[in-house]
Design an enzyme around this catalytic site. Structure first.
Site, PDB file in Angstrom:
ATOM      1  N   LYS A 116       0.804  -1.223   0.000  1.00 31.01           N
ATOM      2  CA  LYS A 116       0.000   0.000   0.000  1.00 31.01           C
ATOM      3  C   LYS A 116       0.839   1.275   0.000  1.00 31.01           C
ATOM      4  CE  LYS A 116      -4.516  -0.893   1.952  1.00 31.01           C
ATOM      5  NZ  LYS A 116      -4.638  -2.335   2.057  1.00 31.01           N
ATOM      6  N   HIS A 234     -16.394  -6.217   4.268  1.00 28.33           N
ATOM      7  CA  HIS A 234     -15.482  -6.218   3.132  1.00 28.33           C
ATOM      8  C   HIS A 234     -15.818  -7.269   2.084  1.00 28.33           C
ATOM      9  CE1 HIS A 234     -13.352  -3.316   5.457  1.00 28.33           C
ATOM     10  NE2 HIS A 234     -13.212  -4.172   6.443  1.00 28.33           N
ATOM     11  N   GLU A 274      -9.191   1.169  -7.391  1.00 19.82           N
ATOM     12  CA  GLU A 274     -10.202   1.393  -6.353  1.00 19.82           C
ATOM     13  C   GLU A 274     -10.016   2.774  -5.748  1.00 19.82           C
ATOM     14  OE1 GLU A 274     -10.465  -3.074  -4.381  1.00 19.82           O
ATOM     15  OE2 GLU A 274     -10.273  -1.333  -3.093  1.00 19.82           O
ATOM     16  N   GLU A 292      -6.334   1.378  -3.791  1.00 23.73           N
ATOM     17  CA  GLU A 292      -5.422   0.334  -4.242  1.00 23.73           C
ATOM     18  C   GLU A 292      -5.749  -0.057  -5.668  1.00 23.73           C
ATOM     19  OE1 GLU A 292      -6.785  -3.718  -2.303  1.00 23.73           O
ATOM     20  OE2 GLU A 292      -6.814  -2.152  -0.787  1.00 23.73           O
ATOM     21  N   ARG A 296      -6.006  -7.684 -11.745  1.00 24.30           N
ATOM     22  CA  ARG A 296      -6.658  -8.898 -12.249  1.00 24.30           C
ATOM     23  C   ARG A 296      -8.025  -8.511 -12.812  1.00 24.30           C
ATOM     24  NH1 ARG A 296      -7.808  -8.678  -6.657  1.00 24.30           N
ATOM     25  NH2 ARG A 296     -10.030  -8.317  -6.381  1.00 24.30           N
TER      26      ARG A 296
END
Ligand code: MV4
Length: 646
Positions: A116, A234, A274, A292, A296
């Site tokens: 991060k 989440h 995101e 982040e 994929r």
């Protein structure tokens, strides 16, 4: 273009990739574990290679076995899907060392986005907005605390190696900072083997809006945004595209930032940037920040496909085989609105416990896209993600698409496992959601109302009773029109026994009396209608009856009339399995005297052991399970004798 590819995944995403490969004339190789020998993705592929045991580390995470399978079958490239090895840079390097193509970004791009703090620095340098904060060059607690003061409270402590909310702590008051830091650190050390943290300004009422990007290594475009704010712990529940309330200038700003991010790392393939959005004052172009990058194809990619008309897997295959981006930015447009709901085998009222079971019956709605890796008869096993399907709808407006979603969910039928279908339906009818008033706290705030188990109406119970009665459809088969035939019947629903009498009034007419209510039933083409209402689908399997009502599926078990007296009164005498699992041990035998609280058996479920104890003093009448048995939720394991029999 490739002639043959290997798909290093399972379930719906493996099936999804095989479909596009087939459309492009590319042969497919599936890989499978012991648990997936007969799985849908194996049946769909042209070839399949067994790669090991059911645990992911023994199969779908075995880079060596997967690469060997590709080499043996002559596949030129490997598509990783999502999860498993999809964001593992070492795997990418091994694939390339073997002379194969990885259908996805470079190892270097995955690494750049893996941590991060490094990702945030990279993005900041590329001109992408990042949440104000401290990137943790110095990890001394007093330095972090003084940086938190500078940022101003509330702040969020995040693990630099984090994901899924692990190692994350909100701190509202400086006096709590030291404790929160220590606990975030120790959680991060355990989960990621890395206890470094960063500090951010805490964003109130956050929305999760992400932008789909696509690169060919030279250039990048974006395919607009998805809103994934409807989450629980989440886990995304319903996603949509475009984001409700999005303005043209904010969309342009987010799209630009996402493309900048992709270009900064020379990105190749499908990726997602995101952003966290402060929605406390509506959507504003200066209130979104990079969180982040997911390197994929994502679970929720179909909503982007619906509004853009692009097949993202086709783009992945074309770009990986050396073609450049199929469309320019100015050729991409949004048409209508799309939703995706994730249908899971899980017990919502019990706290969203993952469930397992054989899907005795599975029917998806017409007029919606259903991406699924299972068919009727397949088993949701405890080894993998319990997702049954993604239901995707696309309409001209958000309101139309939302009503399509409600309808599609009401028409989805699953028997053999509990599902979150009623929860999804309740969300699709939620007023705040309908207004587009979404944020990541919506589900938690209304959890009680959203997770209420729907109750079976008398009409639903009557349909179950009629299915149990199995009245012959033939006028001559034993019914006398002038002397109505009465039968007493019972079915179980959860732990309630529903007793009823059915009076056959003729071959196609009956009266069902239950719990003081009296319902009229008429039958045509073998389908019962109660008091003239719309008929509901009813499925009868060897052991259960399912009634599919708009508010959910109701499962009943017929009660054997001979066994009823013993079992019916004795519901309180049974120790039931609280969840699907494996019986590890049984400590009692028939005839043994037990005291309330005594250990009766141990059940292993979801990687934990659960001790089942006696609810009262008594004598064991019957032991119905033994060590090694795989049992369903609600299965009776041990029966105590009636107190007066003891
Ligand atoms: C935040 C935040 C508020 N402020 N960062 C959660 C997962 C992780 N990837 C980032 N997350 C958050 N970061 C700041 N500075 C709130 C969350 C958050 C969240 C974000 C997106 C979707 C759902 C969420 C649920 C709880 C918290």
């Amino acid at each position: 273009m490739f002639q043959k590819i290997l798909i290093a995944n399972r379930g719906e995403i493996a099936c999804r990739i095989i479909e596009t490969a087939r459309k492009l004339g590319i042969a497919t190789v599936a890989v499978y574990s012991d648990a997936d020998r007969t799985a849908k993705h194996v049946a769909m592929a042209d070839e399949a290679v067994h790669i090991g045991g059911p645990a992911p580390r023994d199969s779908y995470l075995r880079a060596d076995a997967i690469i060997a399978a590709a080499l043996t079958t002559g596949a030129q490239a490997i598509h990783p899907g999502y999860g498993f090895l999809s964001e593992n840079p070492d795997f990418v390097e091994s694939v390339e060392t073997a002379g194969l193509i990885f259908i996805g970004p470079s190892a270097q791009a995955i690494r750049a986005m893996g941590l991060k703090d490094a990702a945030k620095k990279l993005m900041q340098a590329a001109g992408v907005p990042v949440v104000p904060g401290y990137l943790g060059e110095n990890q001394a607690p007093e330095v972090l605390a003084s940086e938190a003061d500078k940022i101003t409270y509330p702040v969020l402590i995040k693990a630099v190696a984090g994901g899924g909310g692990k190692g994350m702590r909100k701190v509202s008051d400086p006096k709590d900072f030291a404790d929160a830091l220590a606990s975030a650190r120790s959680e991060a050390a355990t989960a990621f083997g890395n206890d470094a943290v960063l500090i951010e300004k805490y964003v109130e009422k956050p929305r999760h809006i992400e932008v789909q990007v696509f690169g060919d290594g030279k250039d990048a475009v974006h395919l607009f945004e998805r809103d994934c704010s409807l989450q629980r712990r989440h886990q995304k529940v319903i996603e949509e595209a475009p984001a409700p309330g999005m303005s043209l200038d904010m969309r342009a700003a987010m799209g630009d930032a996402a493309v900048k991010a992709a270009r900064a790392i020379g990105y190749k393939g499908a990726g997602t940037i995101e952003f966290i959005v402060d929605a406390s004052d509506g959507l504003r172009a200066d209130r979104f920040w990079f969180m982040e990058m997911n390197t994929r194809l994502q679970v929720e990619h179909p909503v982007t496909e619906a509004i853009t008309g692009v097949d993202l897997v086709e783009w992945q295959l074309r770009v990986a085989s050396g073609e450049s981006l199929p469309l320019r930015q100015d050729q991409l447009t949004i048409t209508g609105h799309a939703f995706e709901a994730r249908l899971y085998a899980e017990d919502v009222p019990a706290g969203f416990l993952p469930a397992t079971g054989r899907l005795d019956h599975l029917a998806f709605p017409v007029g919606a896209r259903a991406d699924s890796g299972v068919r009727a008869g397949d088993v949701i096993s405890p080894w993998y993600d319990p997702m049954i399907a993604k239901i995707i709808v696309h309409g001209p407006t958000r309101a139309v698409a939302l009503s399509q979603l409600s309808r599609a969910l009401a028409q989805t039928q699953v028997a053999g496992s509990v599902t979150n279908l009623a929860f999804l339906g309740a969300l699709a009818r939620h007023e705040g959601f309908a207004r587009g008033d979404v944020d990541t706290g919506l589900i938690e705030r209304d959890l009680m109302a959203l997770t209420q188990a729907p109750t079976a109406s008398d009409a639903v119970k009557a349909l179950a009773i009629l299915a149990a009665a199995a009245l012959p459809d033939d006028a001559l088969a034993g019914f006398s029109l002038w002397a109505p035939l009465q039968r007493a019947l019972a079915v179980m629903h959860h732990d309630e026994t529903i007793s009823a009498t059915v009076a056959a009034l003729g071959p196609q007419r009956a009266r069902v009396s239950l719990g003081g209510a009296c319902l009229g039933a008429t039958r045509s083409h073998g389908v019962w209608q109660i008091d003239g209402a719309e008929p509901l689908p009813v499925i009868k399997t060897a052991s259960a009856i399912y009634v599919f009502a708009p508010q959910g599926a109701f499962a009943f078990t017929p009660v054997d009339p001979l066994a009823r007296d013993a079992a019916g009164a004795g519901a309180g005498n049974a120790t039931l399995s609280p969840m699907p699992g494996l019986v590890k041990a049984v400590f009692v035998t028939a005839g043994q005297t037990v005291a309330a609280g005594d250990r009766l058996a141990v059940l292993e479920a979801m990687k934990m052991e659960h001790t089942l104890t006696a609810a009262r003093d008594g004598v064991v009448a019957e032991v119905l399970a033994q060590a090694g048995d795989q049992v369903e939720a609600g299965a009776a394991l041990i029966l105590l004798a009636e107190p007066d029999e003891a």
